[in-house]
Motif scaffolding. Structure first.
Motif, mmCIF file in Angstrom:
data_model
loop_
_atom_site.group_PDB
_atom_site.id
_atom_site.type_symbol
_atom_site.label_atom_id
_atom_site.label_comp_id
_atom_site.label_asym_id
_atom_site.label_seq_id
_atom_site.Cartn_x
_atom_site.Cartn_y
_atom_site.Cartn_z
ATOM 1 N N GLN A 1 0.876 -1.187 -0.102
ATOM 2 C CA GLN A 1 -0.012 0.081 0.098
ATOM 3 C C GLN A 1 0.878 1.418 0.123
ATOM 4 O OE1 GLN A 1 -2.054 -1.067 3.746
ATOM 5 N NE2 GLN A 1 -4.076 -0.646 2.567
ATOM 6 N N LYS A 2 0.393 2.419 -0.546
ATOM 7 C CA LYS A 2 0.981 3.421 -0.471
ATOM 8 C C LYS A 2 0.383 4.430 0.807
ATOM 9 C CE LYS A 2 2.977 3.549 -4.356
ATOM 10 N NZ LYS A 2 4.676 3.735 -4.488
ATOM 11 N N SER B 1 -7.940 -1.254 0.051
ATOM 12 C CA SER B 1 -7.317 -0.071 -0.728
ATOM 13 C C SER B 1 -5.877 -0.070 -0.832
ATOM 14 C CB SER B 1 -7.787 1.165 -0.288
ATOM 15 O OG SER B 1 -7.324 2.230 -0.925
ATOM 16 N N PRO B 2 -5.360 0.201 -2.077
ATOM 17 C CA PRO B 2 -4.078 0.372 -2.347
ATOM 18 C C PRO B 2 -3.447 1.509 -1.626
ATOM 19 C CG PRO B 2 -5.136 0.878 -4.353
ATOM 20 C CD PRO B 2 -5.987 0.579 -3.559
ATOM 21 N N PHE B 3 -4.143 2.200 -1.104
ATOM 22 C CA PHE B 3 -3.704 3.498 -0.162
ATOM 23 C C PHE B 3 -4.195 3.109 1.265
ATOM 24 C CE2 PHE B 3 -5.082 5.250 -4.528
ATOM 25 C CZ PHE B 3 -3.848 5.744 -4.859
ATOM 26 N N ASP B 4 -3.020 3.557 2.163
ATOM 27 C CA ASP B 4 -3.384 3.368 3.559
ATOM 28 C C ASP B 4 -3.101 4.784 4.044
ATOM 29 O OD1 ASP B 4 -3.470 2.574 6.251
ATOM 30 O OD2 ASP B 4 -1.227 2.015 6.346
#
Length: 207
Positions: free
Chosen positions: A2-3, A40-43
């Motif tokens: 994750q980003k 989500s690929p975003f944290d």
């Protein structure tokens, strides 16, 4: 992997300024068919000066995940706006924090008057940037080296993306999704939110 996205939160922050991008990035999925069982690929994490309850404009209470002292390494930093920026744009702790993080992040972004903090931190020198329509003239007058953009909902220059006021942060966040994972994922995110996808990057309302 994750980003890691840090969203700076502070007293008198505009709610949609941070909640809009938070919603977009946290509900993003790379595979809509596996939405329920994937992350989500975003944290997305909330960062504040001190780890204390934050009172937004309208008195929503929010609890940050980290403060400046224990903030983890970030891939993306988002600096929202709101009345609180009027003081914070002159706060040395805030300016030092964004300057420090600007050296490590892949992407630095602002929503609304959050760009005034970036400008006073000298991070927008020679950079195209925008802000809330009520603050465009102020930005032009106070920060002569900023290339103020009046006709875009958001603007990307180098690794910095700034957006116009409040709801524009949602469109900016959808663009961030597109930038990292493509238009298909970005459009699917907007569809999940039942939010109209911005076909042309122009201000929706003429002032």
């Amino acid at each position: 992997m994750q980003k890691v996205v840090g969203v700076f939160v502070f007293h008198d922050i505009e709610v949609l300024d941070f909640c809009g991008p938070f919603e977009v990035l946290s509900v993003t999925r790379l595979d809509e068919m596996k939405r329920a069982e994937t992350l989500s690929p975003f944290d997305v994490k909330l960062i504040s000066i001190k780890k204390e309850v934050i009172f937004t404009k309208g008195n929503m209470k929010i609890i940050p995940d980290f403060d400046f002292e224990d903030c983890p390494k970030l891939d993306i930093l988002i600096v929202p706006g709101g009345m609180g920026t009027r003081k914070l744009m002159y706060d040395e702790k805030v300016l030092d924090f964004v300057k420090q993080k600007s050296k490590e992040v892949e992407l630095l972004s602002s929503v609304c008057t959050g760009s005034l903090i970036l400008a006073n931190a000298k991070l927008l020198e020679g950079v195209q940037a925008t802000t809330h329509w009520k603050s465009l003239q102020r930005m032009e007058e106070e920060f002569k080296n900023v290339k103020v953009c009046r006709d875009k909902h958001f603007i990307e220059d180098k690794n910095i993306i700034s957006s116009a006021g409040i709801s524009a942060g949602i469109d900016m966040a959808l663009y961030i999704v597109k930038k990292y994972f493509g238009e298909k994922v970005s459009r699917a995110t907007a569809k999940h939110m039942e939010y109209p996808y911005l076909e042309e990057n122009k201000r929706r309302i003429e002032f």
